[in-house]
Design a protein around this motif. Structure first.
Motif, PDB file in Angstrom:
ATOM      1  N   GLU A 301       0.842  -1.205   0.000  1.00 21.55           N
ATOM      2  CA  GLU A 301       0.000   0.000   0.000  1.00 21.55           C
ATOM      3  C   GLU A 301       0.867   1.241   0.000  1.00 21.55           C
ATOM      4  OE1 GLU A 301      -3.686   2.055   2.487  1.00 21.55           O
ATOM      5  OE2 GLU A 301      -2.335   0.644   3.467  1.00 21.55           O
ATOM      6  N   ASN A 302       0.367   2.306  -0.605  1.00 22.68           N
ATOM      7  CA  ASN A 302       1.078   3.576  -0.696  1.00 22.68           C
ATOM      8  C   ASN A 302       0.136   4.676  -0.217  1.00 22.68           C
ATOM      9  OD1 ASN A 302       2.195   6.016  -1.515  1.00 22.68           O
ATOM     10  ND2 ASN A 302       3.014   5.202  -3.422  1.00 22.68           N
ATOM     11  N   THR A 303       0.395   5.203   0.966  1.00 25.50           N
ATOM     12  CA  THR A 303      -0.463   6.277   1.485  1.00 25.50           C
ATOM     13  C   THR A 303       0.027   7.657   1.058  1.00 25.50           C
ATOM     14  OG1 THR A 303       0.778   6.317   3.569  1.00 25.50           O
ATOM     15  CG2 THR A 303      -1.176   4.916   3.479  1.00 25.50           C
ATOM     16  N   ASP A 304       1.168   7.720   0.399  1.00 31.56           N
ATOM     17  CA  ASP A 304       1.615   8.999  -0.138  1.00 31.56           C
ATOM     18  C   ASP A 304       0.726   9.443  -1.297  1.00 31.56           C
ATOM     19  OD1 ASP A 304       3.776   9.241   1.583  1.00 31.56           O
ATOM     20  OD2 ASP A 304       5.077   8.063   0.276  1.00 31.56           O
ATOM     21  N   GLU A 305       0.202   8.458  -2.047  1.00 33.73           N
ATOM     22  CA  GLU A 305      -0.595   8.765  -3.228  1.00 33.73           C
ATOM     23  C   GLU A 305      -2.073   8.432  -3.054  1.00 33.73           C
ATOM     24  OE1 GLU A 305       0.474  10.275  -5.797  1.00 33.73           O
ATOM     25  OE2 GLU A 305       2.634  10.219  -5.422  1.00 33.73           O
TER      26      GLU A 305
END
Length: 453
Positions: A301-305
């Motif tokens: 998962e990528n919470t930056d994007e």
């Protein structure tokens, strides 16, 4: 008559040949090519669940992985092998358990974007319009690189269940006094009112998994007591697992706004990311610390994007990572995979002295529950610590440290982690059935419980 015998001999020789054609094949979860990373295999929408298909109402399984070689698109093909309860190939021919093609290509792929890391992401849904499964039991998914040369790339276990019986299970304190504070014992009963089991000791056996792991499964369990419509598996000190402690975690989902457990996150001149985990300590003699975990698994998962995945914290302490809609198409989830960076992560475990009789490893679902060379740590006497650098994709990871004997290869978690009965673990009970004259083990029952139940 001679023609029939000849055909039967040819049939079984073809089955045997198909089972032995792959050099180095392991009938377990394993990655054979170093450039393949972040391999995940789970029911669609349920990111940390055991890969299980139900005969009557299957939620498709999703296999996903990255090729980080930087090469052009590669040909990946896949096939499956039906196995018995002990994960040896069954005596069935593929046409007896596969409806459709016996082999097919992985057609779905996308390139990474918005990320400095270069990789190609592949994924596959099973079953699909080209391949479905007609028999219950254990299956091994085999993925090959290059359709012509068939270089073995990935193997993954999954199971197909045809529920015929009810399994009532519970976690209890072990019968042996010395294990009461450190272990979990699983007792269960199989109720089969509408299913005839004529010879229970010969026809059925059970397997119990802890946290969806096959490496420490307890298998080949026979009924202790048999009644007309009920089989009891209430053993003392037999189906017993070390409880461990709650898993350590690494939250690598955000690089712009890092988790407090990350000491620092940096980028070099080549736009390669580095992260350092704060120094950790051994927990063998430490008290139990309550923390929600995902029982050794990991997610990408990528919470930056993107926004965070929904997290359900169940009353028993189990965390369920899930997408907004279970069973949705994988395309709804793909941006988390394509926009995520690969990060060189430095782990540090404080140890006043070096452990000369053991090697130390980072261990968990991120290593396929194997002691992989790239996850081996080395001792740095200058800082009195073991250190290890691992390349991981942005995501959320559970892990533990394992001390592995140099002489026996056996792992000791007591010194690095310890065991405590209050630890929450998930247990899965599987029931296999093989009536007299049958050529394969059917999987006729499954249940999951928490040690808190």
């Amino acid at each position: 008559m001679n023609k029939i015998l000849t055909l039967l001999a040819l049939f079984f020789s073809l089955v045997a040949f198909s089972q032995e054609e792959d050099a180095g094949l392991l009938y377990k979860d394993h990655v054979y090519i170093d450039d393949l990373k972040s391999v995940k295999f789970y029911p669609s929408g349920y990111l940390v669940d055991l890969p299980v298909l139900y005969v009557r109402d299957p939620v498709p399984l999703v296999l996903s992985f990255d090729d980080v070689s930087g090469d052009d698109i590669k040909d990946y093909t896949y096939t499956v092998v039906h196995c018995d309860a002990d994960w040896t190939p069954s005596r069935l021919a593929q046409m007896e358990y596969v409806d459709g093609f016996d082999e097919d290509r992985i057609e779905n792929f996308e390139y990474s974007f918005k990320a400095n890391s270069v990789y190609t992401h592949y994924w596959l849904n099973l079953p699909n319009e080209f391949m479905t499964f007609t028999k219950s039991g254990n299956y091994l998914l085999k993925v090959y690189e290059d359709e012509d040369e068939k270089r073995l790339a990935i193997t993954r276990r999954f199971i197909v269940v045809d529920p015929q019986v009810e399994i009532l299970a519970r976690s209890t304190r072990p019968g042996r006094v010395s294990k009461i504070q450190t272990h979990h014992e699983i007792d269960f009963t199989v109720v089969h009112k509408d299913f005839d089991i004529r010879s229970p000791q010969q026809e059925i056996s059970a397997v119990v998994l802890q946290n969806n792991r096959w490496d420490n499964a307890i298998a080949g369990i026979k009924p202790l007591f048999s009644r007309l419509e009920e089989q009891s598996f209430d053993y003392q000190d037999k189906v017993v697992f070390p409880a461990g402690k709650e898993f350590r975690y690494l939250d690598l989902r955000g690089l712009r706004f890092k988790d407090p457990k990350l000491k620092e996150v940096t980028v070099d001149a080549n736009n390669r990311f580095y992260a350092q985990v704060i120094e950790e300590r051994k927990r063998g003699n430490a008290a139990h610390f309550e923390r929600f975990d995902i029982n050794g698994n990991f997610i990408i998962e990528n919470t930056d994007e993107r926004g965070r995945i929904l997290i359900d914290a169940a009353p028993d302490g189990q965390i369920n990572f899930r997408r907004p809609q279970a069973g949705v198409d994988y395309e709804a989830d793909i941006l988390h995979h394509l926009e995520s960076e690969y990060v060189d992560v430095l782990f540090t475990l404080y140890s006043p002295t070096e452990m000369f009789e053991e090697d130390l490893y980072i261990y968990g679902g991120l290593t396929d529950w194997e002691f992989k060379p790239e996850f081996k740590m080395v001792y740095n006497p200058a800082i009195f610590s073991y250190v290890g650098k691992v390349r991981l994709k942005q995501g959320y990871y559970d892990y533990i440290y394992a001390a592995v004997s140099k002489k026996t290869g056996e792992a000791d978690f007591e010194v690095t982690e310890g065991d405590w009965h209050e630890t929450e673990n998930q247990y899965t009970v599987l029931l296999y059935y093989r009536p007299f004259g049958s050529r394969f083990d059917q999987l006729i029952g499954i249940t999951e419980i928490s040690s808190r139940n």
